[in-house]
Design a protein around this motif. Structure first.
Motif, PDB file in Angstrom:
ATOM      1  N   ASP A 124       0.836  -1.203   0.000  1.00  0.00           N
ATOM      2  CA  ASP A 124       0.000   0.000   0.000  1.00  0.00           C
ATOM      3  C   ASP A 124       0.874   1.257   0.000  1.00  0.00           C
ATOM      4  O   ASP A 124       1.778   1.389   0.825  1.00  0.00           O
ATOM      5  N   GLY A 151      -0.528   4.236   0.359  1.00  0.00           N
ATOM      6  CA  GLY A 151      -1.327   5.282   1.000  1.00  0.00           C
ATOM      7  C   GLY A 151      -0.555   5.904   2.150  1.00  0.00           C
ATOM      8  O   GLY A 151       0.493   5.412   2.551  1.00  0.00           O
ATOM      9  N   ARG A 180      -8.077   7.659  -4.650  1.00  0.00           N
ATOM     10  CA  ARG A 180      -8.375   6.294  -4.225  1.00  0.00           C
ATOM     11  C   ARG A 180      -7.047   5.621  -3.862  1.00  0.00           C
ATOM     12  O   ARG A 180      -5.979   6.202  -4.039  1.00  0.00           O
ATOM     13  N   ASP A 181      -7.116   4.358  -3.424  1.00  0.00           N
ATOM     14  CA  ASP A 181      -5.902   3.654  -3.000  1.00  0.00           C
ATOM     15  C   ASP A 181      -4.894   3.547  -4.135  1.00  0.00           C
ATOM     16  O   ASP A 181      -5.261   3.492  -5.311  1.00  0.00           O
ATOM     17  N   ARG A 233      -0.986   1.438  -4.925  1.00  0.00           N
ATOM     18  CA  ARG A 233      -0.111   0.398  -4.354  1.00  0.00           C
ATOM     19  C   ARG A 233       0.806  -0.177  -5.419  1.00  0.00           C
ATOM     20  O   ARG A 233       0.584   0.021  -6.624  1.00  0.00           O
TER      21      ARG A 233
END
Ligand code: BMA
Length: 866
Positions: free
Chosen positions: A19, A21, A197-198, A200
């Motif tokens: 991730d 984020g 949005r995410d 990764r």
């Protein structure tokens, strides 16, 4: 020389997802002259997922644009170019590749890894995936996402392709980004950018792209067939293993499928399935699907999805007026009581999953059974759909087109096709999703808003609604019904604005007439209807600074976007109430008229046999605004929400004119009818007490009625003229009480009623951690409301911290009503806090409709706190 063939080397470890984020660094890179100096030079911490706006707000570089004229002072954000940056450590895995995956970039972006361009994004609604292992190096890596202004890109497209007609002077149809982000008739112009949005890194030798579990029931519902279409990116010779668990978590079957091309289809049979039902008609059991991707005995990737077993269809039935339209779930017609859903915040990352789930709870608590995700916003998130699955809320989802003509050039067709493919695949597991719709008011616009003249021979979007989108559904999800547009009358050749066929939007009442005009419609299904009203007094008060938040305040008007809105609000009041004297009166009157208007329309439609449902415009707000919403931007229920909680109750008792007639005078020859509506699945026979009472409280006539209403049915009973017909329509009311719910029928508009000056008593105590505000009627009180938001401050709480259990109660002289006010967080209000509420504050917070006349004066008697 011997040649050995070697199997491709396949990494034996499962796919990993790293991730990205969290905190990134944001810098401004170009833009208009009015960008503040501090912004031009700053390295701004930015949360991902998030927007440039939210980063600027958190860094103190932007004043709250919701407040005052703040919206006008932030236009430079949307015209600027921005760079997001972060470092990431990475090391290569032999036999595996690494992709950079962005679930959403808003909107025009080039993506770089260590200075090398790896991809470009052109569509906010798309997830992107780029192979990046050639750009990555072992150790530290720099990832950069460079955003250009979507606004400017849209204008460029407009210049290149010619303008596209729409109701707003903004280029929104020229870029694949939420239309309402460019301002709407309830929303601000915060043209956003960012990694919303995410995001990764995915490293894998094989991966599952998505699982599409398509469910079919046999006619008797004795067997369900779940076909799990598993899309993969995997080496040749891979298999997919699917395991099904029942709602209790027990193993209910498994099967293996071979990947052919990039997909495996695995069929599972469920005998005697535990069906998923819409709220009110049964439970929401969910089955589990665990999916593994295997290659030569090695699991390369795995995932799990939940599925609900149900069938859904749209039933279109010819009738003498046209074509009825009904949603049918598990073979049972479901009468729809719905709300339209808009983005819950213009700055999407602020609409957290918890907030969205709470908003859906408000829809359910308000007795709605469907949400329509409107096409000018975003595709629903997984969290939204999970919440709807769990609560039995049906979801109607528009594809993302709203109120404009759309270009059909190759790039747009490609983007729209990809959007639809991703969205249909991603959402296919959710039982709550029951209908796909091509777009909002685009066919209507073509037919009625003069587009053909402007568009000439250019494509205007029909290709999407009639070809591209149904084509994607036919390929990826043929189990769900599709309607090309809303409104829609069954074919492009038939005017979508007619009520007789299919889906209607009823806007004449709000835009041109009084709300009694809802009763001139007998539509097959209403997908939109609504009436504007202000948010809670404290919500408006927070954003109108240094002015009283009344109709003459320029800032109030700034927080009203409905076309000709103030005029329509005033016109809406006129037939019903004398001109309000002060701002607080205006606020209350416009809120109550909003509530009465939509409630009158909904009850009328529910009383009509042919109407398959009513979807009210709109549940929620995206900023503090005077709008059609039932719940304001702070999450505070407006009186409309309370009114609809009654009008949407699965079991409804309502009085209607037999024939609305041109004057709406029910004292005409056809009288009144009592209608019982029973959406529940057991029959119902309530005791109904109908009384005709004078406005002085004296009873003139009464009837006690008991009628049996079948499950899912409707019963109409003529009201005895002795009871129904008033001697003096200006001085009498019909009062209907059934199972603790009261409704009233006035023979004349409020302003013509010879009502006595309202007199009341108010007391407040704390009982079991809740405030009990008791309102006693000395005279008749109509539509009594208590504004819980106004009581919060002396209790040391935010206005939205309190909720009241009811509103709009009509009390006969001598009656009283306890309004129960609780903290939304469930915590108790201490016993001694009632004393903090002054008599003056209670006076302001408790209102009834008659008081708007300004005639309350010193006839108001308060008991004060007790
Ligand atoms: C409808 C919607 C929206 C709009 C609303 C209120 O037609 O589709 O476009 O916000 O009306 O005007």
């Amino acid at each position: 020389m011997t040649q050995t063939t070697q199997a491709p080397q396949v990494n034996t470890s499962a796919a990993t997802r790293l991730d990205l984020g969290g905190e990134w660094e944001l810098t401004w890179s170009a833009g208009p002259d009015d960008v503040p100096e501090a912004v031009r030079t700053a390295a701004i911490p930015a949360q991902v997922p998030g927007e440039v706006h939210t980063a600027l707000l958190a860094a103190g570089l932007l004043a709250d644009p919701d407040v005052g004229w703040g919206e006008l002072a932030q236009q430079w954000v949307g015209h600027s170019h921005w760079v997001y940056r972060r470092h990431v450590r990475w090391s290569p895995t032999p036999g595996a590749r690494t992709d950079l995956v962005a679930d959403g970039l808003d909107t025009i972006a080039d993506v770089y890894v260590n200075g090398r361009r790896v991809g470009a994004a052109r569509d906010q609604h798309l997830a992107y995936r780029w192979r990046v292992d050639e750009a990555l190096v072992p150790g530290d890596n720099l990832v950069e996402v460079r955003f250009a202004s979507a606004w400017d890109a849209a204008r460029e497209h407009e210049r290149a392709h010619g303008p596209l007609p729409s109701p707003y002077d903004e280029p929104y149809p020229h870029v694949r980004k939420a239309a309402a982000n460019f301002g709407w008739d309830w929303g601000p112009h915060y043209v956003t950018a960012g990694i919303w949005r995410d995001i990764r890194l995915e490293t894998y030798a094989g991966r599952i792209d998505h699982v599409r579990p398509l469910v079919r029931l046999d006619a008797g519902h004795a067997v369900a067939q779940v076909t799990a279409h598993v899309r993969v990116d995997a080496p040749d010779g891979s298999d997919v293993r699917v395991e099904l668990t029942d709602p209790a978590g027990r193993r209910a079957g498994s099967a293996v499928g071979t990947v052919v091309g990039d997909e495996a289809a695995v069929v599972l049979r469920v005998d005697d399935p535990d069906l998923w039902w819409p709220v009110g008609l049964g439970g929401q059991p969910m089955y589990g699907l665990r999916v593994e991707l295997e290659h030569i005995g090695v699991v390369l990737d795995s995932t799990a999805v939940r599925v609900g077993l149900r069938s859904v269809a749209v039933e279109e039935t010819p009738d003498p007026l046209g074509t009825r339209w009904a949603l049918v779930v598990n073979g049972r017609p479901v009468r729809v009581r719905g709300y339209n859903w808009i983005p819950d915040d213009t700055l999407a990352s602020r609409a957290t999953p918890e907030r969205v789930a709470h908003r859906i709870d408000q829809a359910v608590a308000g007795n709605a059974n469907l949400l329509r995700v409107w096409g000018g916003g975003h595709f629903a998130t997984e969290e939204f759909l999970n919440a709807c699955d769990e609560r039995g809320v049906l979801v109607w989802h528009d594809f993302l087109f709203a109120c404009a003509a759309y270009c059909e050039d190759d790039e747009m067709v490609e983007l729209v096709t990809a959007e639809a493919e991703q969205a249909v695949a991603r959402m296919s597991a959710h039982p709550s999703l029951v209908l796909w719709c091509g777009g909002n008011e685009t066919v209507l616009g073509w037919r009625h808003w003069g587009w053909p003249d402007q568009m000439g021979v250019r494509g205007w979007g029909a290709r999407y609604y009639l070809d591209v989108l149904p084509g994607v559904l036919a390929r990826l999800d043929p189990t769900r019904p599709y309607v090309p547009n809303s409104p829609w009358s069954g074919s492009l050749d038939r005017d979508p604005a007619v009520d007789t066929h299919g889906l209607s939007h009823l806007w004449d009442a709000w835009n041109e007439r009084d709300y009694v005009h809802y009763r001139y419609h007998d539509p097959a299904f209403v997908a939109e209807m609504g009436w504007c009203g202000p948010p809670a007094w404290t919500t408006l008060g927070r954003v109108v600074v240094g002015e009283s938040p009344g109709p003459d305040s320029p800032q109030t008007r700034h927080h009203l976007r409905a076309i000709d809105g103030m005029h329509k609000l005033t016109r809406g009041l006129q037939p019903h109430v004398p001109t309000p004297r002060g701002d607080a009166d205006w606020h209350f009157a416009t809120q109550v008229v909003q509530a009465r208007a939509v409630s009158a329309g909904v009850e009328w439609l529910r009383s009509r046999e042919r109407c398959g449902g009513a979807v009210v415009w709109q549940l929620n707000d995206c900023w503090p605004v005077i709008s059609w919403s039932a719940v304001d931007s702070e999450g505070i229920e407006k009186p409309l929400w309370h009114a609809l909680r009654h009008s949407f109750a699965p079991r409804l008792v309502t009085i209607q004119p037999v024939n609305p007639g041109p004057t709406h005078d029910p004292t005409g020859d056809e009288g009144l009818v009592l209608v019982l509506v029973n959406d529940a699945d057991a029959s119902w026979s309530p005791d109904v007490l109908i009384r005709r009472v004078g406005l002085d409280g004296r009873e003139h006539a009464r009837a006690q009625v008991r009628a049996e209403c079948p499950a899912g049915g409707l019963v109409r009973l003529a009201v005895d003229p002795e009871v129904a017909l008033p001697a003096d329509p200006r001085a009498e009311l019909l009062v209907i009480d059934a199972e603790g719910v009261r409704t009233t029928w006035a023979y004349r508009p409020e302003r013509e009623l010879a009502a006595p000056s309202p007199e009341r008593t108010v007391g407040v105590t704390v009982v079991d951690g809740a405030l009990h505000v008791t309102v006693g009627a000395v005279t008749l009180l109509r539509d009594v409301c208590v504004s819980a938001d106004r009581l919060a401050q002396p209790l040391g709480l935010e206005p939205s911290a309190l909720a009241v259990d009811d509103a709009l109660r009509t009390l006969l002289p001598g009656e009283s009503q306890v309004f129960r006010i609780t903290r939304r967080d469930g915590r108790a209000i201490p016993q001694d806090r009632a004393a903090a509420l002054s008599t003056a504050l209670l006076d302001e917070s408790v209102r009834s409709f008659g008081e708007v006349t300004g005639s309350i004066g010193n006839s108001l008697r308060n008991k004060g706190t007790s």
